[in-house]
Design a protein around this motif. Structure first.
Motif, PDB file in Angstrom:
ATOM      1  N   LEU A 162      50.306-107.894  77.623  1.00 10.04           N
ATOM      2  CA  LEU A 162      50.817-106.797  78.036  1.00 10.04           C
ATOM      3  C   LEU A 162      51.844-105.856  76.963  1.00 10.04           C
ATOM      4  CD1 LEU A 162      51.011-107.251  81.780  1.00 10.04           C
ATOM      5  CD2 LEU A 162      49.051-106.223  80.493  1.00 10.04           C
ATOM      6  N   LEU A 220      51.746-102.665  74.851  1.00  5.15           N
ATOM      7  CA  LEU A 220      52.819-101.718  74.910  1.00  5.15           C
ATOM      8  C   LEU A 220      53.447-101.388  73.768  1.00  5.15           C
ATOM      9  CD1 LEU A 220      54.454-102.783  78.367  1.00  5.15           C
ATOM     10  CD2 LEU A 220      53.430-100.541  77.895  1.00  5.15           C
ATOM     11  N   LEU A 244      55.470-104.605  83.266  1.00  6.67           N
ATOM     12  CA  LEU A 244      55.290-103.512  83.759  1.00  6.67           C
ATOM     13  C   LEU A 244      56.210-102.893  84.760  1.00  6.67           C
ATOM     14  CD1 LEU A 244      51.460-104.032  84.296  1.00  6.67           C
ATOM     15  CD2 LEU A 244      52.554-102.880  82.344  1.00  6.67           C
ATOM     16  N   SER A 245      56.859-103.868  85.269  1.00  9.89           N
ATOM     17  CA  SER A 245      57.887-103.401  86.545  1.00  9.89           C
ATOM     18  C   SER A 245      59.149-102.926  86.055  1.00  9.89           C
ATOM     19  CB  SER A 245      58.051-104.941  87.263  1.00  9.89           C
ATOM     20  OG  SER A 245      57.102-105.512  87.736  1.00  9.89           O
ATOM     21  N   ILE A 277      47.798 -99.463  80.895  1.00 14.48           N
ATOM     22  CA  ILE A 277      49.023-100.061  80.586  1.00 14.48           C
ATOM     23  C   ILE A 277      50.250 -99.234  80.656  1.00 14.48           C
ATOM     24  CG2 ILE A 277      50.384-101.489  79.179  1.00 14.48           C
ATOM     25  CD1 ILE A 277      47.615-103.257  78.836  1.00 14.48           C
ATOM     26  N   GLN A 278      50.082 -98.265  79.710  1.00 10.89           N
ATOM     27  CA  GLN A 278      51.257 -97.086  79.835  1.00 10.89           C
ATOM     28  C   GLN A 278      51.428 -96.307  81.046  1.00 10.89           C
ATOM     29  OE1 GLN A 278      49.750 -94.308  76.688  1.00 10.89           O
ATOM     30  NE2 GLN A 278      50.822 -95.729  75.164  1.00 10.89           N
ATOM     31  N   LEU A 290      50.852 -97.655  84.003  1.00 15.09           N
ATOM     32  CA  LEU A 290      51.519 -98.559  85.192  1.00 15.09           C
ATOM     33  C   LEU A 290      52.983 -98.902  84.802  1.00 15.09           C
ATOM     34  CD1 LEU A 290      48.598-101.295  85.358  1.00 15.09           C
ATOM     35  CD2 LEU A 290      49.286 -99.556  87.039  1.00 15.09           C
ATOM     36  N   HIS A 291      53.168 -98.821  83.401  1.00 12.65           N
ATOM     37  CA  HIS A 291      54.397 -99.130  82.842  1.00 12.65           C
ATOM     38  C   HIS A 291      55.465 -98.002  83.122  1.00 12.65           C
ATOM     39  CE1 HIS A 291      57.675-100.577  80.140  1.00 12.65           C
ATOM     40  NE2 HIS A 291      57.507 -99.348  79.340  1.00 12.65           N
ATOM     41  N   GLY A 343      56.127 -98.052  86.672  1.00 12.23           N
ATOM     42  CA  GLY A 343      57.405 -98.911  87.204  1.00 12.23           C
ATOM     43  C   GLY A 343      58.677 -98.288  86.846  1.00 12.23           C
TER      44      GLY A 343
END
Lengths: 151, 170
Positions: free
Chosen positions: A15, A19, B16-17, B55-56, B58-59, B62
């Motif tokens: 991940l 990112l 992600l959190s 992913i972006q 979710l990030h 968060g």
């Protein structure tokens, strides 16, 4: 009091790598889409409207409003203007993150020490952004007329 | 498709959190990667832009907005929804996109990420695809155990969305 064990922390190179491959611009675009959607959802909730009510007012299909609220929609300025018009907001109101209490005030007058009356526009305003929304009204505060001297 | 795995551990995903939402992944049968990471790795070559966007999003949830319910599509079968509400969800996907990612959304502050698959444009419902069905059933299984343990105080959900307690499902 019962003690609970925290979940194991799972670092994720997979991940983190993806990112890291995202540009700051891509991150900003994603963030802004989510913020706009969350602000619209928040205002609907505060006004106790559901998405069907908004769709009806705008004569749109509910699925279109669902898409607007999904955080994936790339709004045009025209569509944003239509949404803001229906919700009584400014476009700038949709671009600030965080939970802001939205209050409706028909007219609220704040008086300063300088005897100038400030008036809020009669529309939805962010309580936390009051100073920016205050419209300076260039009228002198009326002072009470002096009592006539007793003869 | 295989039946439900033997051991599932819910682990916290710091990548992600953030302040607004805590994301958890599922380590299945002591694997080194969560099934969410497997989903990402399996599909990043054919669907790189979709994977990156997921992913972006979710990030940013968060960090910035939290996992608001309109950001997800309600899934799960009737029996599950009647008992536990619309807690099994798929991340919202646009019509032109393929990937479906399933999760258990406890609140805007807590999401357990599962796995997923590309969804064929020839089907409308997850029930029509055995792989999608497997992932949805897996999330319903996790959701059911989670709610039972929350009810029995075996798991605690803090006001900030942090899960703690017995987070291993046998």
């Amino acid at each position: 009091m019962k003690k609970y064990t925290q979940a194991r922390v799972h670092p994720s190179p997979v991940l983190n790598e993806i990112l890291a491959e995202s540009t700051p611009l891509e991150a900003m675009q994603t963030k802004n889409k989510l913020i706009v959607a969350s602000r619209i959802a928040q205002v609907l909730e505060e006004r106790e409207w559901n998405k069907s009510e908004l769709a009806e007012r705008l004569q749109k299909h509910p699925s279109e409003v669902t898409k607007w609220l999904s955080g994936t929609h790339n709004f045009t300025l025209d569509v944003l203007s239509v949404v803001c018009d229906a919700l009584g907001l400014e476009i700038s109101d949709l671009l600030s993150a965080g939970s802001k209490q939205v209050v409706y005030r028909q007219s609220l007058l704040l008086e300063s020490n300088a005897s100038v009356v400030y008036e809020l526009e009669p529309k939805w305003s962010h309580a936390e952004q009051l100073p920016a929304q205050v419209q300076r009204k260039k009228t002198k505060k009326q002072t009470p007329s002096p009592t006539p001297p007793r003869s | 498709m295989s039946s439900q795995p033997m051991v599932i551990e819910m682990v916290y995903l710091p990548a992600l959190s953030g302040e607004k939402c805590s994301f958890y992944g599922l380590l299945i049968d002591h694997s080194a990667q969560t099934n969410f990471e497997n989903f990402i790795q399996e599909h990043q070559t054919p669907f790189y832009s979709e994977v990156k966007e997921i992913i972006q999003r979710l990030h940013q949830m968060g960090k910035t907005t939290g996992a608001l319910h309109p950001f997800f599509k309600k899934e799960g079968n009737h029996a599950y929804v009647q008992r536990y509400g619309h807690t099994v969800c798929a991340l919202f996907d646009e019509e032109r996109k393929f990937l479906r990612l399933y999760c258990v959304r406890l609140s805007e502050k807590t999401v357990i990420l599962g796995g997923g698959r590309p969804k064929s444009k020839l089907i409308r419902r997850w029930q029509e695809d055995e792989h999608l069905s497997f992932h949805v059933h897996q999330m319903m299984h996790v959701g059911e155990i989670l709610f039972l343990r929350l009810e029995n105080n075996a798991i605690n959900l803090s006001p900030t969305g942090i899960l703690s307690g017995d987070l291993i499902i046998h």
